[in-house]
Scaffold this motif. Structure first.
Motif, PDB file in Angstrom:
ATOM      1  N   MET A 276     -34.056  11.153  78.282  1.00 60.57           N
ATOM      2  CA  MET A 276     -34.301  12.450  78.923  1.00 60.57           C
ATOM      3  C   MET A 276     -35.657  13.074  78.584  1.00 60.57           C
ATOM      4  O   MET A 276     -36.310  13.648  79.468  1.00 60.57           O
ATOM      5  CB  MET A 276     -33.168  13.420  78.611  1.00 60.57           C
ATOM      6  N   PRO A 277     -36.154  13.005  77.337  1.00 61.61           N
ATOM      7  CA  PRO A 277     -37.504  13.550  77.096  1.00 61.61           C
ATOM      8  C   PRO A 277     -38.573  12.888  77.971  1.00 61.61           C
ATOM      9  O   PRO A 277     -39.462  13.571  78.496  1.00 61.61           O
ATOM     10  CB  PRO A 277     -37.735  13.253  75.614  1.00 61.61           C
ATOM     11  N   ALA A 298     -54.346  19.431  81.501  1.00 63.07           N
ATOM     12  CA  ALA A 298     -53.503  20.562  81.897  1.00 63.07           C
ATOM     13  C   ALA A 298     -53.056  21.348  80.668  1.00 63.07           C
ATOM     14  O   ALA A 298     -52.804  20.781  79.604  1.00 63.07           O
ATOM     15  CB  ALA A 298     -52.277  20.068  82.663  1.00 63.07           C
ATOM     16  N   ARG A 299     -52.959  22.649  80.827  1.00 64.44           N
ATOM     17  CA  ARG A 299     -52.456  23.519  79.764  1.00 64.44           C
ATOM     18  C   ARG A 299     -50.938  23.651  79.949  1.00 64.44           C
ATOM     19  O   ARG A 299     -50.473  24.215  80.949  1.00 64.44           O
ATOM     20  CB  ARG A 299     -53.123  24.886  79.816  1.00 64.44           C
ATOM     21  N   VAL A 300     -50.170  23.118  78.987  1.00 66.30           N
ATOM     22  CA  VAL A 300     -48.708  23.106  79.084  1.00 66.30           C
ATOM     23  C   VAL A 300     -48.124  23.922  77.936  1.00 66.30           C
ATOM     24  O   VAL A 300     -48.446  23.687  76.769  1.00 66.30           O
ATOM     25  CB  VAL A 300     -48.145  21.670  79.044  1.00 66.30           C
ATOM     26  N   LEU A 301     -47.276  24.883  78.288  1.00 72.41           N
ATOM     27  CA  LEU A 301     -46.618  25.745  77.307  1.00 72.41           C
ATOM     28  C   LEU A 301     -45.146  25.354  77.211  1.00 72.41           C
ATOM     29  O   LEU A 301     -44.434  25.333  78.217  1.00 72.41           O
ATOM     30  CB  LEU A 301     -46.743  27.215  77.733  1.00 72.41           C
ATOM     31  N   LEU A 302     -44.688  25.040  75.999  1.00 72.33           N
ATOM     32  CA  LEU A 302     -43.290  24.700  75.762  1.00 72.33           C
ATOM     33  C   LEU A 302     -42.573  25.919  75.192  1.00 72.33           C
ATOM     34  O   LEU A 302     -43.019  26.505  74.198  1.00 72.33           O
ATOM     35  CB  LEU A 302     -43.173  23.535  74.774  1.00 72.33           C
ATOM     36  N   LEU A 303     -41.460  26.283  75.813  1.00 65.94           N
ATOM     37  CA  LEU A 303     -40.692  27.438  75.358  1.00 65.94           C
ATOM     38  C   LEU A 303     -39.411  26.981  74.674  1.00 65.94           C
ATOM     39  O   LEU A 303     -38.558  26.346  75.298  1.00 65.94           O
ATOM     40  CB  LEU A 303     -40.326  28.345  76.544  1.00 65.94           C
ATOM     41  N   GLY A 304     -39.277  27.290  73.379  1.00 69.67           N
ATOM     42  CA  GLY A 304     -38.070  26.945  72.635  1.00 69.67           C
ATOM     43  C   GLY A 304     -38.122  25.511  72.145  1.00 69.67           C
ATOM     44  O   GLY A 304     -37.911  24.592  72.924  1.00 69.67           O
ATOM     45  N   VAL A 305     -38.394  25.301  70.848  1.00 70.27           N
ATOM     46  CA  VAL A 305     -38.534  23.934  70.332  1.00 70.27           C
ATOM     47  C   VAL A 305     -37.429  23.594  69.334  1.00 70.27           C
ATOM     48  O   VAL A 305     -37.473  22.541  68.708  1.00 70.27           O
ATOM     49  CB  VAL A 305     -39.926  23.727  69.689  1.00 70.27           C
ATOM     50  N   THR A 306     -36.423  24.457  69.196  1.00 72.69           N
ATOM     51  CA  THR A 306     -35.290  24.166  68.325  1.00 72.69           C
ATOM     52  C   THR A 306     -34.238  23.387  69.099  1.00 72.69           C
ATOM     53  O   THR A 306     -34.275  23.316  70.328  1.00 72.69           O
ATOM     54  CB  THR A 306     -34.678  25.463  67.772  1.00 72.69           C
ATOM     55  N   ILE A 322     -41.163  15.320  73.646  1.00 78.66           N
ATOM     56  CA  ILE A 322     -41.773  15.814  74.885  1.00 78.66           C
ATOM     57  C   ILE A 322     -43.220  16.225  74.637  1.00 78.66           C
ATOM     58  O   ILE A 322     -44.130  15.873  75.409  1.00 78.66           O
ATOM     59  CB  ILE A 322     -40.942  16.980  75.452  1.00 78.66           C
ATOM     60  N   ALA A 323     -43.450  16.961  73.554  1.00 84.38           N
ATOM     61  CA  ALA A 323     -44.818  17.363  73.217  1.00 84.38           C
ATOM     62  C   ALA A 323     -45.698  16.154  72.966  1.00 84.38           C
ATOM     63  O   ALA A 323     -46.852  16.086  73.426  1.00 84.38           O
ATOM     64  CB  ALA A 323     -44.798  18.273  71.988  1.00 84.38           C
ATOM     65  N   MET A 324     -45.160  15.182  72.243  1.00 85.92           N
ATOM     66  CA  MET A 324     -45.930  13.976  71.922  1.00 85.92           C
ATOM     67  C   MET A 324     -46.317  13.226  73.193  1.00 85.92           C
ATOM     68  O   MET A 324     -47.476  12.807  73.357  1.00 85.92           O
ATOM     69  CB  MET A 324     -45.109  13.077  71.013  1.00 85.92           C
TER      70      MET A 324
END
Length: 402
Positions: A276-277, A298-306, A322-324
């Motif tokens: 899924m990631p 691209a500038r990507v903002l991730l909301l909620g990393v817990t 996902i960030a990696m």
């Protein structure tokens, strides 16, 4: 006041048990088995201490309690099976101080047979005592759901399987002080297998809806509307939600190393959920491309990393992978999480957005990974240039859903 209970392992299983025990008026001590992230807030920890909880640094007091519960973490091992190293360390530490008539209970998530074939020999050889004759031994699956305000230790039935009927009754007497209902299993193996079934039930059903999410997107079907309708069926259906991956401390178990057998459905569920990631990143790249942008730069903002909403615990969170993967595509990744003041991926600290709305407006793509209570999703959907919602939490039509 001398302690009545020792909780060995102060991670996601031990701390909630200790919290429930001191709230019930049981004098409790806690002993760490290794580096363990707290599953409770600082305010909850302070309240526990005020109620009499003590975290001990040396093991001497473990020999002065009537009940000792082993809650050591069981992380995945190098070969895919569970790593029982911390359970072993806890058992050896307790065994050296074990007194007759003590009740020893294992709550760590372990394969069937662990209590009798792994824990019992360690306790007996280290203490010179015999389980079932000199001390009581039982297993009880942990049923902790961090952050759940509806189900607490008091109203969640507790399953117990003792080595002997007397062991079961001794453990039942202890848990009867914490829970409104105690359920007696036939023995430790049955109780251990309850934990296995409950954990794999979650993983298998989550994998099903994750596969449905991919299928429905390909077919242009609104899966979230499908789930909304399906959950009106009053029988034969239990609602699960798709997401960017499965996190938490209870992982689907590979039994190959311990039993020579595997659960094919659980094994397949791990594969589905583990993809899924990668799928989220694929969707992110496709969305950027549809709007004339490349993932590179691209500038990507991730909301909620817990791994779970409204908690600080990051154990197994899909956000890291996902960030990696986004960084490997050349994206510039930042994050926002009210519970995580700093975060590193690939040994690189990621920028933390201070102003959520400004960051969402500035980002080429915002990805909601965890639905924290503090997020105003309607407001975010207005501010964000492009919003990918992996939790189906935004109002219908306000974002691109998984």
């Amino acid at each position: 006041m001398p302690a009545d209970l020792a909780v060995i392992g102060l991670g996601p299983y031990g701390l909630p048990l200790a919290q429930a025990a001191v709230a019930a008026g049981i004098p409790t001590i806690g002993y760490r088995t290794g580096p363990e992230a707290s599953s409770l807030s600082p305010a909850e920890l302070r309240r526990m201490v005020a109620q009499g909880f003590r975290a001990i640094t040396g093991p001497a007091e473990l020999g002065r309690v009537r009940t000792a519960v082993v809650c050591a973490p069981v992380p995945p091992g190098a070969e895919g099976g569970p790593d029982l190293g911390q359970v072993e360390a806890a058992a050896r530490t307790l065994a050296a101080r074990l007194r007759p008539h003590t009740t020893v209970i294992l709550e760590s998530p372990v394969p069937p047979g662990t209590t009798e074939e792994f824990l019992r020999p360690l306790l007996e050889s280290g203490s010179g005592l015999r389980a079932g004759r000199d001390f009581h031994l039982a297993y009880s699956p942990s049923r902790v759901d961090p952050g759940n305000r509806d189900f607490t230790p008091a109203n969640t039935p507790k399953v117990i399987g003792g080595l002997t009927p007397a062991c079961t009754e001794s453990a039942a007497a202890f848990y009867g002080r914490l829970s409104d209902k105690v359920v007696r299993a036939r023995g430790p193996r049955e109780a251990e297998t309850v934990q296995l079934l409950e954990t794999n039930f979650r993983h298998v059903n989550t994998a099903l809806v994750n596969e449905m999410a991919v299928l429905c997107h390909d077919l242009g079907i609104d899966l979230w509307d499908v789930i909304r309708c399906a959950e009106t069926k009053p029988f034969g259906f239990h609602s699960f939600r798709p997401g960017p991956g499965v996190g938490g401390h209870s992982v689907a178990q590979d039994l190959t190393a311990h039993t020579g057998r595997t659960l094919r459905m659980a094994e397949l569920a791990q594969q589905v959920n583990g993809r899924m990631p990668h799928y989220v990143v694929q969707r992110a790249a496709a969305l950027l491309n549809e709007h004339g942008k490349s993932a590179r730069g691209a500038r990507v903002l991730l909301l909620g990393v817990t791994y779970k909403a409204d908690l600080a615990d990051q154990q197994g969170s899909p956000a890291r992978e996902i960030a990696m993967r986004l960084m490997e595509l050349g994206a510039s990744v930042s994050y926002h999480d009210p519970h995580v003041p700093s975060w590193s991926v690939l040994d690189r600290p990621l920028p933390r957005a201070d102003s959520l709305y400004e960051a969402a407006a500035d980002a080429d793509l915002t990805i909601l990974l965890q639905q924290h209570r503090t997020y105003d999703l309607q407001g975010l959907s207005v501010k964000a240039q492009l919003l990918l919602d992996t939790r189906g939490a935004t109002p219908t039509g306000a974002a691109h859903r998984l």
